[in-house]
Write an enzyme that holds these catalytic residues in place. Structure first.
Site, PDB file in Angstrom:
ATOM      1  N   HIS A  80      48.493  37.655  44.411  1.00 46.28           N
ATOM      2  CA  HIS A  80      49.511  37.270  43.195  1.00 46.28           C
ATOM      3  C   HIS A  80      50.849  37.333  43.451  1.00 46.28           C
ATOM      4  O   HIS A  80      51.162  38.235  44.346  1.00 46.28           O
ATOM      5  CB  HIS A  80      49.138  38.327  42.302  1.00 46.28           C
ATOM      6  CG  HIS A  80      47.736  38.470  41.501  1.00 46.28           C
ATOM      7  ND1 HIS A  80      46.860  39.226  42.295  1.00 46.28           N
ATOM      8  CD2 HIS A  80      47.046  37.917  40.418  1.00 46.28           C
ATOM      9  CE1 HIS A  80      45.702  39.309  41.425  1.00 46.28           C
ATOM     10  NE2 HIS A  80      45.948  38.362  40.425  1.00 46.28           N
ATOM     11  N   ASP A 133      52.022  41.059  43.423  1.00 41.69           N
ATOM     12  CA  ASP A 133      51.531  41.782  44.687  1.00 41.69           C
ATOM     13  C   ASP A 133      52.409  41.907  45.800  1.00 41.69           C
ATOM     14  O   ASP A 133      52.651  42.949  46.416  1.00 41.69           O
ATOM     15  CB  ASP A 133      50.400  41.333  45.314  1.00 41.69           C
ATOM     16  CG  ASP A 133      49.117  41.148  44.183  1.00 41.69           C
ATOM     17  OD1 ASP A 133      49.030  41.538  43.350  1.00 41.69           O
ATOM     18  OD2 ASP A 133      48.344  40.229  44.399  1.00 41.69           O
TER      19      ASP A 133
HETATM   20  C1  XLS Z   1      40.443  40.630  37.478  1.00 44.34           C
HETATM   21  C2  XLS Z   1      40.246  39.667  38.359  1.00 44.34           C
HETATM   22  C3  XLS Z   1      41.410  39.231  39.035  1.00 44.34           C
HETATM   23  C4  XLS Z   1      41.563  37.990  39.808  1.00 44.34           C
HETATM   24  C5  XLS Z   1      42.807  37.506  40.101  1.00 44.34           C
HETATM   25  O1  XLS Z   1      39.427  41.215  36.805  1.00 44.34           O
HETATM   26  O2  XLS Z   1      39.123  39.568  39.151  1.00 44.34           O
HETATM   27  O3  XLS Z   1      41.465  40.126  40.075  1.00 44.34           O
HETATM   28  O4  XLS Z   1      40.650  37.701  40.682  1.00 44.34           O
HETATM   29  O5  XLS Z   1      43.786  37.398  39.036  1.00 44.34           O
END
Ligand code: XLS
Ligand code: NI
Ligand code: NI
Length: 432
Positions: free
Chosen positions: A100, A103
């Site tokens: 993301h 991140d």
């Molecule tokens: C949250 C989601 C997230 C997505 C990416 O529960 O799994 O991690 O994979 O935003």
């Protein structure tokens, strides 16, 4: 290695007889399976967020991981974090990673500053990608952590938040494109509601549909070839999330004219939260023609939240890959480990061991699934079960009316046939 965070410099090797905790016992990237290398089948990706951003908090306690890049949200430490992340990707010999915006870069004071920082970090990561050969499976925007998104992003009652989210996705899609990302994922973090007392569902559906259409238009405009993937989840953080499960997402896509454009990224834990099995969600996506990619983790079956544990159950994983292989295998998608350590697992080695074990479990599952498919172990009995429909195409093709079908049934006396579930379960267990 660019850092000394991990106490090793040699990539993890495949050695079934190794005494080392950190060796692959099953994942041999070079192993050939039906004309493809194991690495090409599985397309492993490591996620940035759980391993390098999450500090080990839970609702009752603060950070347990004391990583040296945590103390301040600065560009210098963001670069240190990236160095360690790419060290781990290389040690694991993972071909892909996912991230993301949030991140990899500190949040800026406004959209522009956040974009500038993201671009600077993208350049930085690009250099690591070129050096290590690690590729980007997918990029995504975090539209749920900042308090501006507390009431949703695309579904926010405030149009300014919708616009801010649109700007953020544009910037993330640009960066994903620039880094050669093979997919772009949208998890509707807070696209849902806490209470219907303050929520207009029809309005929010219209907003979400418009938002996704805008993203698809933009993807075409910039020539991004990979699919946009929606990641279904039924709840958490909101009480009810609109992208509940694969079938619900499909209905949403059709409603907004996007069923040929957008696919799904299915996460094991989310399937469990929705009251399904992982393979149910994968098989449904196959049947609807929208399977894109998977987030491979494992949910605790007793807790009601997303526990994001590393996978360790071979029979379950085998059934997931069985359906993936049946659908022709991954195209642009892959196996992203959207999984995190338990908060007591403090050591750098724990991070490696978690991924090594998960990759081994996936390799075992895939190999079993492939053999099962090759032998027709399940597909032959399945074809037999539906064999009666051969030569009955008129009924399905709409050539017969209800009355005509009813008339043909006058002299029928159908005999029930065993579903043979136990026999089939025994067959599966012989392969895993
Ligand atoms: C949250 C989601 C997230 C997505 C990416 O529960 O799994 O991690 O994979 O935003
Ligand atoms: Ni999740
Ligand atoms: Ni996920």
């Amino acid at each position: 290695m660019t850092t000394d965070f991990f106490n090793r410099s040699e990539p993890i090797s495949f050695d079934p007889d190794s005494k080392d905790q950190l060796a692959f016992r099953h994942y041999d990237p070079e192993m050939m399976l039906g004309g493809k290398r194991l690495e090409e089948h599985l397309r492993f990706a490591v996620c940035y967020w759980h391993s390098f951003v999450w500090p080990g908090t839970d609702p009752f306690g603060g950070d347990t991981f004391e990583r040296d890049w945590f103390p301040a949200d600065t560009m210098a430490l963001a670069k240190r974090k990236a160095d360690v992340a790419f060290d781990m990707f290389s040690l694991l010999r993972a071909p892909y990673f996912c991230f993301h915006d949030h991140d990899v870069r500190p949040e800026g004071a406004n959209l522009k500053e956040s974009r500038d920082r993201l671009n600077e970090m993208a350049d930085y990561m690009q250099a690591h990608m070129e050096r290590t050969g690690v590729k980007l499976l997918w990029g995504t925007a975090n539209l749920f952590s900042n308090r501006r998104y507390m009431s949703g992003a695309a579904t926010n009652p405030d149009p300014d938040v919708f616009a801010y989210a649109a700007g953020t996705v544009r910037d993330c899609l640009d960066v994903t494109h620039r880094l050669g990302g093979e997919n772009y994922v949208m998890w509707g973090g807070r696209e849902g509601y806490e209470t219907l007392l303050n929520t207009d569902i029809a309005q929010e559906d219209a907003q979400m549909g418009r938002f996704l259409n805008l993203v698809v238009d933009y993807k075409h405009k910039i020539g991004f070839k990979g699919p946009i993937l929606i990641e279904p989840k039924p709840q958490e953080p909101t009480k009810h999330q609109y992208d509940y499960d694969v079938a619900t997402v499909y209905g949403f896509l059709r409603r907004h004219g996007l069923e040929g454009e957008v696919k799904v990224n299915i996460e094991q834990g989310h399937a469990i939260l929705a009251g399904h099995s992982f393979e149910h969600e994968i098989a449904t996506a196959n049947a609807l023609g929208i399977l894109g990619s998977i987030d491979m983790n494992r949910n605790d079956y007793q807790s009601g939240w997303d526990t994001d544990q590393f996978p360790n159950n071979v029979p379950e994983v085998a059934l997931a890959y069985y359906h993936i292989l049946q659908g022709g295998g991954f195209k642009t998608g892959g196996t992203n480990f959207d999984a995190k350590l338990r908060r007591q697992s403090l050591d750098a080695d724990d991070l490696l061991a978690a991924h090594v074990g998960a990759m081994d479990v996936c390799a075992r599952g895939l190999i079993g699934a492939h053999k099962m498919l090759e032998d027709g172990a399940l597909s032959k009995p399945l074809a037999e079960r539906y064999a009666g429909w051969q030569g009955q195409s008129d009924m399905l093709a709409g050539k017969l009316s209800l009355e005509q079908i009813a008339n043909n049934a006058e002299n029928l006396d159908p005999k029930p046939v065993s579903g043979r579930q136990e026999i089939l379960e025994n067959i599966v267990n012989r392969y895993v």
